[in-house]
Design a protein around this motif. Structure first.
Motif, mmCIF file in Angstrom:
data_model
loop_
_atom_site.group_PDB
_atom_site.id
_atom_site.type_symbol
_atom_site.label_atom_id
_atom_site.label_comp_id
_atom_site.label_asym_id
_atom_site.label_seq_id
_atom_site.Cartn_x
_atom_site.Cartn_y
_atom_site.Cartn_z
ATOM 1 N N GLY A 121 -5.214 3.145 -2.372
ATOM 2 C CA GLY A 121 -6.519 2.543 -2.137
ATOM 3 C C GLY A 121 -6.853 2.479 -0.665
ATOM 4 N N GLU A 122 -7.443 1.366 -0.242
ATOM 5 C CA GLU A 122 -7.774 1.153 1.162
ATOM 6 C C GLU A 122 -6.595 0.607 1.950
ATOM 7 N N ALA A 123 -5.495 0.304 1.239
ATOM 8 C CA ALA A 123 -4.366 -0.362 1.895
ATOM 9 C C ALA A 123 -3.496 0.590 2.690
ATOM 10 N N GLY A 124 -3.297 1.821 2.195
ATOM 11 C CA GLY A 124 -2.408 2.728 2.909
ATOM 12 C C GLY A 124 -2.031 3.937 2.085
ATOM 13 N N VAL A 125 -0.793 4.408 2.274
ATOM 14 C CA VAL A 125 -0.331 5.650 1.657
ATOM 15 C C VAL A 125 1.137 5.493 1.254
ATOM 16 N N LEU A 126 1.481 6.033 0.092
ATOM 17 C CA LEU A 126 2.870 6.085 -0.373
ATOM 18 C C LEU A 126 3.346 7.534 -0.297
ATOM 19 N N GLN A 127 4.440 7.760 0.438
ATOM 20 C CA GLN A 127 4.958 9.115 0.611
ATOM 21 C C GLN A 127 6.408 9.203 0.145
ATOM 22 N N VAL A 128 6.715 10.339 -0.505
ATOM 23 C CA VAL A 128 8.083 10.665 -0.886
ATOM 24 C C VAL A 128 8.376 12.047 -0.316
#
Length: 393
Positions: free
Chosen positions: A235-242
Motif C-alpha cells: 500500500g502506501e506504507a512501503g515495500v516487501l522484498q524477497v
C-alpha cells in the motif's frame, strides 16, 4: 518433449538379465527427456530406491520378473513406478507400457508422468504454504505495533514460504527504512522513493519480479548474494522484498504468496495508523471536555449499532453523575429529547432542544445542543452541550 533438466529417472532391471539388457531404454530416455537417467540392477536398484527415493521423479522397471517388480513396489512409496514389459505384474504399479510401442512411447509416458507428479507436488506444496500462511495472517490481525507487524511478516516469509532473505521497507518521508529484515549486511541503508527496485515498486504500485538484479535498469549497488528479487508494494506504507542468490529464482506463484503476506501487512499497518489517529482525536476530545465549564457528553457508535454514552466532563458528572457512562443512549439519558438527539436517527446537523431534567440540584430547565462530528474509525459520533440560558444556533 523434454522434461525439466533436473529430473531424475531410475531404470531398474533384474539380476538374471544380461548385462546390456535395458541399455536401449536408458539411451532413449536420456535422448528424449533431457534428464539424469540412472541404471541399477536387482537388489542394488531396490536399495537405491529405498534410500534415495525422494530424489527420484520416476522408476522404470525393465523386467517381467515378478520378484523384481514386487521388491521395487514395496519401497517405491510415492515415487511413480512404471513397468516396460508385456505382462501385467501381480502387484499394483502406476502404469504398464507394452514393449510393442517402442522406447519412444515409453519416453513420452515417462515425461507425462513426471510432469503430472510435479504439478501434483507443486499443488501440495502450495496448499501447505497457504495453510502455514493462515497462522501468520491471523497473527498479523492482532499485532499492536509496527515492530510486531515487521517481525511477523519476516517470520511468514522465512518460515511459511521458505525464503531466507527478506526486507520489509517502510516509508519515512521520502526514504525507505528496513523495519524488518534478515540481512546481515547493511541493515541500516536507506533508499529514496526514486531509487532502486524498491522505489519502482512503490511508485508503480505493481509487483516486480527481477530475474537478474545486476542487469536491472534500477540497479543501485552490488550486494553480495543478491541475484534475483520479488518486490511487492505494501500500500502506501512501503515495500516487501524477497531476494535470492540464484538467478531467476522466483516465478509468478512465488510472487502471489508474497502478495498475500504484503496484503495482510498493509491492513495491519493501516489499522495501527487508524488507531493512532483515533487516539490523537480522543486526546483532543479529553482536553476539549476539560476546558468546558458547562456539562458536556460524547456519544459514539463504531459499528452502526446504537450509540453509547462514552464520556462526560467534570461539570456533567457534578450535575448528573457518571452511572450512565458506557450504556447505550436509550438507557443513558432520561428524556426523550436526549434519546432522539443522540440516537441512530439523530440529525446530521447541529440541533438544540429545551429539556427539563432532574439533577443533583433538583429539576433544571436546560438547553441541550447536539453537534455531530466526524472521527476516524467511528460510524457515528456527537457532542452534547448543556446550558441554562444559552440557545445554540
Amino acid at each position: 518433449m523434454a522434461t525439466s533438466h533436473d529430473a531424475r529417472v531410475l531404470v531398474a532391471v533384474s539380476d538374471q538379465t544380461p548385462s546390456d539388457y535395458g541399455a536401449d531404454v536408458v539411451g532413449a530416455l536420456e535422448a528424449s527427456l533431457n534428464a539424469t537417467v540412472l541404471s541399477k540392477r536387482g537388489s542394488v536398484a531396490t536399495e537405491y530406491l529405498r534410500e534415495l527415493g525422494p530424489t527420484l521423479d520416476c522408476v522404470v522397471v525393465v523386467s517381467d520378473r515378478t520378484v523384481c517388480v514386487e521388491n521395487l513396489a514395496s519401497v517405491a512409496d510415492e515415487v511413480p513406478l512404471l513397468v516396460y514389459g508385456d505382462e501385467v505384474p501381480a502387484v499394483p504399479v502406476d502404469e504398464v507400457i507394452a514393449t510393442d510401442g517402442g522406447t519412444d512411447l515409453l519416453a513420452r509416458r515417462v515425461a507425462a508422468r513426471i510432469e503430472r507428479e510435479r504439478e501434483r507436488n507443486a499443488l501440495t506444496e502450495a496448499n501447505a504454504k497457504l495453510s502455514a500462511l493462515n497462522a501468520y495472517t491471523r497473527e498479523l490481525t492482532g499485532c499492536q505495533s509496527i515492530e510486531e507487524v515487521s517481525d511477523t511478516v519476516v517470520s511468514a516469509v522465512t518460515n511459511a514460504l521458505g525464503h531466507g532473505r527478506c526486507v520489509l521497507a517502510l516509508r519515512e518521508g521520502d526514504e525507505f527504512y528496513p523495519y524488518g529484515h534478515t540481512l546481515s549486511d547493511e541493515p541500516e541503508i536507506r533508499l529514496s522513493v526514486e531509487e532502486g527496485v524498491v522505489g519502482r515498486t512503490y511508485r508503480t504500485g505493481e509487483t516486480q519480479i527481477v530475474d537478474d538484479y545486476a542487469t536491472d535498469p534500477d540497479f543501485t549497488r552490488d550486494i553480495d548474494g543478491l541475484r534475483s528479487v520479488v518486490s511487492v508494494p505494501v500500500g502506501e506504507a512501503g515495500v516487501l522484498q524477497v531476494s535470492s542468490n540464484r538467478e531467476a529464482a522466483f516465478d509468478r506463484q512465488d510472487a502471489e504468496f508474497v502478495e498475500i503476506v504484503a496484503s495482510h501487512a498493509k491492513e495491519a499497518l493501516a489499522r495501527l495508523q487508524r488507531e493512532a489517529d483515533l487516539r490523537v482525536e480522543r486526546d483532543r476530545l479529553h482536553y476539549f471536555f476539560e476546558g468546558i465549564k458547562s456539562p458536556a457528553v460524547y456519544v459514539e457508535s463504531t459499528d452502526g449499532s446504537e450509540p453509547v454514552l462514552t464520556e462526560v466532563n467534570t461539570a456533567y458528572e457534578a450535575l448528573f453523575g457518571t452511572d450512565a457512562v458506557g450504556r447505550p443512549v436509550s438507557e443513558a439519558f432520561p428524556t426523550e429529547s436526549e434519546r432522539e438527539l443522540f440516537g441512530l436517527e439523530a440529525p446530521d446537523e447541529v440541533v438544540h432542544r429545551r429539556i427539563t431534567r432532574e439533577s443533583s440540584e433538583g429539576p433544571k430547565d436546560l438547553v441541550i445542543g447536539m453537534v455531530p462530528v466526524p472521527i476516524t474509525g467511528v460510524e457515528r459520533s456527537a457532542f452534547g452541550l448543556y446550558a441554562a440560558d444559552v440557545v445554540f444556533p
